[in-house]
Design an enzyme around this catalytic site. Structure first.
Site, PDB file in Angstrom:
ATOM      1  N   THR A 156      -3.528 -15.568  -4.626  1.00 58.98           N
ATOM      2  CA  THR A 156      -2.329 -14.851  -4.921  1.00 58.98           C
ATOM      3  C   THR A 156      -0.917 -15.753  -4.406  1.00 58.98           C
ATOM      4  OG1 THR A 156      -2.361 -14.126  -2.555  1.00 58.98           O
ATOM      5  CG2 THR A 156      -3.267 -12.674  -4.225  1.00 58.98           C
TER       6      THR A 156
ATOM      7  N   LEU B 204       3.935 -10.163  -4.736  1.00 64.25           N
ATOM      8  CA  LEU B 204       4.984  -8.936  -4.657  1.00 64.25           C
ATOM      9  C   LEU B 204       5.368  -8.844  -6.229  1.00 64.25           C
ATOM     10  CD1 LEU B 204       6.989  -9.884  -1.511  1.00 64.25           C
ATOM     11  CD2 LEU B 204       5.094  -7.945  -1.708  1.00 64.25           C
TER      12      LEU B 204
ATOM     13  N   GLU C  17      -2.563 -14.364  -9.336  1.00 63.13           N
ATOM     14  CA  GLU C  17      -1.992 -13.023  -9.072  1.00 63.13           C
ATOM     15  C   GLU C  17      -0.477 -13.306  -8.375  1.00 63.13           C
ATOM     16  OE1 GLU C  17      -4.091 -10.281  -6.803  1.00 63.13           O
ATOM     17  OE2 GLU C  17      -5.894 -10.169  -8.052  1.00 63.13           O
TER      18      GLU C  17
ATOM     19  N   ASP D  33       0.869  -1.165   0.155  1.00 66.89           N
ATOM     20  CA  ASP D  33      -0.095  -0.029   0.060  1.00 66.89           C
ATOM     21  C   ASP D  33       0.966   1.206   0.111  1.00 66.89           C
ATOM     22  OD1 ASP D  33      -2.021  -1.366  -0.050  1.00 66.89           O
ATOM     23  OD2 ASP D  33      -2.941  -1.146   1.888  1.00 66.89           O
TER      24      ASP D  33
ATOM     25  N   GLU E  85      -9.547  -8.767   0.141  1.00 67.07           N
ATOM     26  CA  GLU E  85      -9.574 -10.212   0.414  1.00 67.07           C
ATOM     27  C   GLU E  85     -10.809 -10.690   1.291  1.00 67.07           C
ATOM     28  OE1 GLU E  85      -4.773 -10.808  -0.546  1.00 67.07           O
ATOM     29  OE2 GLU E  85      -5.616 -10.377   1.525  1.00 67.07           O
TER      30      GLU E  85
END
Length: 577
Positions: free
Chosen positions: A443, A484, A481, A199, A283
């Site tokens: 992810t 990082l 996904e 973020d 999520e």
């Protein structure tokens, strides 16, 4: 005065871009890897065969803030970063052929989307860094990218008053995507931006919602020490009219309905997917590992989030219904703290831990079911609203891979995934999504087990295999996904392997329905990163093509990068004026 293309590219991540080595942070320098060390892709397509493994204390895995090394952390070279920018001028024959090939192979392989910067729309509801954004979308299209993923922030659109929606920058951004022929995965982001891994900006919940939370702090998730979390409204009050006469689920439904009404002309054509946010970081989970203010640090087990009065009221009712009213007054108080490890406390210990007791089974069943019910309620609204619009619905599940090798899977349990050595916590989630025809988005696809701290028993690969098997059993589409930013061939190869999988020994190979690449920023447009990225996108789109080896695909991609360079430079000059 017009900004140079250099500044436009640098602005994408909200930071100036220079080529001086002195600007590399200590962290980036330690993670940088010499390009020569990167391994070439294997000559033939790689398979990721999903099968039961009895290796690490085994049966479960989810993902989350992964700690893979961020490779290639060198600052962008501005003279080459412009290579990322494609032109609107007619492409030469070679480029047109490349694009046509991609269209022909559309039905096979895995389409690649790219996540947009978190602050693509400003707090003033305008497109952020408009020129750089436009040029970057051209570049992505030129690379064969299927589309983009963008966060549509509740805290921006309905910021000032209930029911008053300002779609401002999103209208322009979506039209920009349409102009460049890019499809869009729109994320209904009902959470706060800020406080989680990656973020870079802070976007709080709507002002009026925060005001209600200030009046009634129990609307926020709460841990056993009374710490409140404002990232997302507690699911304990999902059906209560606590937000100025509306329930949280009604607020989410009204927002999605307003989005549909405002962008109905783009649904099914430009906007092809709606990802519905269901918790922190978008999520479906509890905020059990918040990084804000140092509350949690990897690889701590996190903490249960069930101590607000609404969650405790539900727990009390569940305990009374089970004939054990004494279990309803509080959640576990012997489960350690955010930074603890499983063996540090009685509840998560491998031998004789409370998680594996009758009480533990009661509590964890209730805690995880509350999360499933939350997802079910919001999906019921979402599927009803977007019915017959041609869009797909998806939900993101966190990848919590640390301590996966421990019997209790403590970090998964505190996040709400009842996954232990003796219980599959992902199959119930997959079945819930299947009932609504939703996509299971997962992810940490890029991670390898050996890249993670082994003392924390991290096992992202085993986790991905478990999730793939669960989605196969539930017959729900799987999308992926990376957790990082990664630009190296190691990560790309890992994604390629995981993008196709076998559900069990007797089943046929399946492919992910889509992959979303994290994230569009200046590093993506560095010369070497861009070259690898173009090759990666082409390999993903080719799928299991028996007529081509990876080297051939790579050569075609490099040729494409080469022939577009003059056009990219021309576009860069045009953007400077």
């Amino acid at each position: 005065m017009a900004l140079s293309i250099t500044h436009q590219i640098g602005a994408l991540a909200g930071t100036p871009v220079t080529s001086e080595a002195s600007n590399i942070s200590a962290g980036e320098a330690s993670l940088a890897v010499n390009t020569a060390m990167l391994r070439k892709s294997s000559a033939s397509p790689l398979r990721c065969r999903v099968q039961r493994t009895d290796g690490v204390d085994a049966l479960s895995p989810p993902l989350s803030p992964c700690r893979s090394p961020v490779l290639g952390g060198i600052r962008p070279d501005l003279s080459v970063a412009c290579q990322a920018f494609a032109t609107e001028v007619e492409a030469p024959t070679e480029v047109r052929e490349y694009k046509e090939e991609g269209e022909k192979g559309k039905e096979k392989g895995v389409p690649v989307y790219v996540m947009m910067p978190l602050d693509s729309v400003t707090m003033e509801n305008t497109v952020n860094r408009r020129k750089a954004m436009n040029a970057s979308l051209q570049a992505l299209k030129s690379a064969g990218v299927e589309g983009i993923m963008m966060d549509v922030w509740w805290g921006l659109v309905e910021r000032d008053s209930p029911g008053s929606y300002n779609w401002g920058g999103y209208t322009e951004l979506l039209e920009m995507a349409k102009k460049h022929g890019l499809k869009v995965q729109a994320v209904m982001s009902f959470h706060q931006c800020g406080g989680n891994v990656g973020d870079s900006v802070t976007i709080p919940l709507p002002k009026w919602a925060v005001e209600e939370m200030d009046k009634d702090p129990d609307l926020a998730y709460t841990d056993q020490w009374g710490r409140r979390n404002y990232e997302y409204i507690s699911l304990g009050c999902d059906t209560l009219p606590v937000l100025k006469g509306r329930t949280p689920v009604q607020c989410y439904a009204d927002f999605m309905r307003a989005f549909k009404d405002n962008f109905k002309h783009l649904l099914g054509d430009t906007i092809v997917e709606i990802q519905v946010g269901m918790g922190p970081a978008g999520e479906l989970r509890y905020p059990s590992y918040p990084e804000q203010n140092g509350t949690w640090k990897f690889p701590g087990i996190g903490a249960f989030q069930c101590f607000d009065k609404y969650m405790l009221s539900s727990l009390k009712a569940a305990a009374e219904a089970s004939g054990k009213p004494e279990w309803g007054s509080t959640g576990p108080t012997d489960a350690g703290g955010y930074h603890s490890w499983p063996e540090d406390n009685p509840f998560f210990r491998k031998e004789g831990g409370g998680w594996n007791s009758t009480y533990g089974e009661f509590f964890l069943t209730w805690y995880s079911q509350m999360l499933l019910d939350h997802g079910d309620r919001i999906l019921t609204a979402a599927t009803s609203i977007f019915e017959k619009t041609g869009v797909k619905i998806s939900v993101k599940i966190a990848g919590i891979h640390w301590h996966y090798g421990h019997r209790s899977h403590a970090p998964e349990l505190t996040a709400g995934y009842y996954n232990t050595r003796y219980r599959d916590g992902y199959l119930p989630i997959a079945r819930m999504l299947a009932r609504h025809g939703a996509i299971f988005n997962f992810t940490c696809i890029e991670m390898r087990d050996h890249e993670q701290p082994q003392d924390a028993l991290c096992a992202p690969e085993k986790l991905v295999r478990q999730v793939a098997q669960a989605t196969h059993k539930a017959q729900v589409p799987l999308a992926g996904e990376n957790a990082l930013p990664r630009y190296d061939e190691f990560a790309h190869e890992q994604i390629l392997q995981a993008s196709s999988f076998v559900g069990d020994e007797d089943s046929k190979e399946s492919e992910m329905c889509a992959f979303t690449y994290l994230r569009m920023n200046p590093h993506l447009f560095e010369a070497e990163n861009w070259r690898r990225f173009v090759a990666f996108v082409k390999k993903m789109k080719e799928g299991k093509n028996p007529d081509k080896c990876w080297e051939q695909v790579e050569r075609e991609a490099e040729h494409f990068v080469h022939v577009t360079q003059p056009l990219v430079q021309e576009a860069a000059v045009a953007l400077m004026h």
